[in-house]
Motif scaffolding. Structure first.
Motif, short mmCIF file in Angstrom:
data_model
loop_
_atom_site.label_atom_id
_atom_site.label_comp_id
_atom_site.label_asym_id
_atom_site.label_seq_id
_atom_site.Cartn_x
_atom_site.Cartn_y
_atom_site.Cartn_z
N VAL A 95 0.84 -1.20 0.00
CA VAL A 95 0.00 0.00 0.00
C VAL A 95 0.87 1.25 0.00
O VAL A 95 0.62 2.22 -0.74
CB VAL A 95 -0.95 0.00 1.21
CG1 VAL A 95 -1.68 1.34 1.33
CG2 VAL A 95 -1.97 -1.14 1.10
N ALA A 96 1.91 1.26 0.82
CA ALA A 96 2.82 2.41 0.89
C ALA A 96 3.54 2.61 -0.44
O ALA A 96 3.76 3.75 -0.87
CB ALA A 96 3.84 2.21 2.02
N GLY A 97 3.94 1.53 -1.10
CA GLY A 97 4.60 1.65 -2.39
C GLY A 97 3.70 2.27 -3.43
O GLY A 97 4.12 3.14 -4.21
N CYS A 98 2.44 1.86 -3.47
CA CYS A 98 1.48 2.45 -4.41
C CYS A 98 1.25 3.93 -4.11
O CYS A 98 1.15 4.76 -5.03
CB CYS A 98 0.16 1.69 -4.36
SG CYS A 98 0.23 0.03 -5.08
N ALA A 99 1.17 4.28 -2.84
CA ALA A 99 0.99 5.68 -2.46
C ALA A 99 2.18 6.53 -2.92
O ALA A 99 2.01 7.67 -3.35
CB ALA A 99 0.80 5.80 -0.95
N ALA A 100 3.37 5.98 -2.83
CA ALA A 100 4.57 6.70 -3.28
C ALA A 100 4.50 6.98 -4.78
O ALA A 100 4.87 8.06 -5.24
CB ALA A 100 5.82 5.89 -2.95
N VAL A 101 4.00 6.01 -5.54
CA VAL A 101 3.86 6.20 -6.99
C VAL A 101 2.81 7.26 -7.29
O VAL A 101 3.00 8.12 -8.16
CB VAL A 101 3.48 4.87 -7.67
CG1 VAL A 101 3.22 5.09 -9.16
CG2 VAL A 101 4.58 3.84 -7.48
N THR A 234 9.11 -3.31 -9.44
CA THR A 234 8.36 -3.00 -10.66
C THR A 234 7.83 -1.58 -10.61
O THR A 234 7.91 -0.83 -11.60
CB THR A 234 7.20 -3.99 -10.84
OG1 THR A 234 7.74 -5.31 -11.00
CG2 THR A 234 6.35 -3.64 -12.04
N LEU A 235 7.26 -1.17 -9.48
CA LEU A 235 6.74 0.19 -9.34
C LEU A 235 7.86 1.22 -9.52
O LEU A 235 7.66 2.26 -10.15
CB LEU A 235 6.07 0.36 -7.99
CG LEU A 235 4.74 -0.38 -7.80
CD1 LEU A 235 4.26 -0.26 -6.35
CD2 LEU A 235 3.68 0.13 -8.76
#
Length: 248
Positions: A95-101, A234-235
């Motif tokens: 979730v944190a990785g997606c928010a960073a993107v 990947t992100l």
């Protein structure tokens, strides 16, 4: 703090993504390998080293992994069982990785739009809607071009920002990128459709975690450290591709 410049989008992204990787490392380090509680003689030695009253030595327990040996004190609200699963931290890492993107995408597209407002507009940028209230803010500003970006474009972009491939494509189109998913595939050096597939898969998992507790039928879906690390990598590759196509 007033007067502190906003970090560049990639700088902020790497800082935010480091939080996601920290959660993965924490999950790895704190997942206990110990099945049984601390032995009595060990409880005595640890309790003595900590200068605890002998009467509470029997209440001591521990968490033991390849990285850490954590003593659980008698007054702690935590139990050894709380450290037996790493899945909760791994889910939040994704979730944190997606928010960073999402933050990177919004900041980068807004910055690109700011540079485009003085010349010919991409069709998607030219069709961004403006409310009457926003028009009044822009019309009353000493610097209307700056106000267009700050009061109209930035809120629109921030609201639309997502890791969903349709949203990524929409915002890159606003910033003047033609055939965004193809451009990202080319920048990454991957086969056609790979970026769209990657974003779709990761976003669906993120949404399931955030909105459904990662339920797969009656139980929680399995999630592994290797899987999350691969998704974060990947992100990051997609973010680097976004930076490249916006610069071009």
């Amino acid at each position: 703090m007033a007067g502190v410049p906003k970090p560049k989008p990639m700088t902020a992204f790497r800082d935010n993504m480091s939080d996601a990787h920290a959660l993965v490392r924490l999950a790895r380090a704190t997942t206990t390998k110990r099945t049984y509680r601390m032995r009595r003689e060990l409880r005595g030695r640890v309790g003595g080293a900590l200068r605890l009253a002998q009467g509470v030595h029997d209440q001591l327990d521990c968490v033991e992994s390849d990285d850490l040996f954590i003593v659980i004190l008698p007054s702690s609200s935590l139990k050894r069982g709380d450290f037996e699963k790493r899945e909760p931290l791994l889910r939040q890492a994704l979730v944190a990785g997606c928010a960073a993107v999402e933050t990177f995408l919004a900041d980068s597209v807004t910055a690109k739009c700011r540079s485009l407002t003085g010349g010919p507009l991409p069709s998607r940028l030219g069709s961004v809607p403006m409310t009457v209230a926003q028009w009044r803010q822009v019309n009353g500003s000493k610097y209307p071009r700056r106000a267009i970006t700050d009061k109209v474009l930035a809120p629109h972009v921030a609201e639309a920002a997502s890791t969903a491939p349709s949203r990524v494509g929409e915002l890159l189109s606003v910033a003047g990128v033609e055939r965004p998913m193809r451009a990202l595939d080319n920048a990454r050096g991957v086969a056609k459709g790979t970026t769209e597939s990657d974003l779709d898969r990761i976003t669906k998992r993120r949404n399931r975690i955030a909105h459904q507790g990662d339920r797969d039928g009656r139980s929680r879906a399995a999630i592994t450290e290797a899987e999350v690390e691969d998704d974060l990598t990947t992100l990051t590759a997609i973010v680097e591709a976004i930076e490249q196509v916006l610069a071009a």
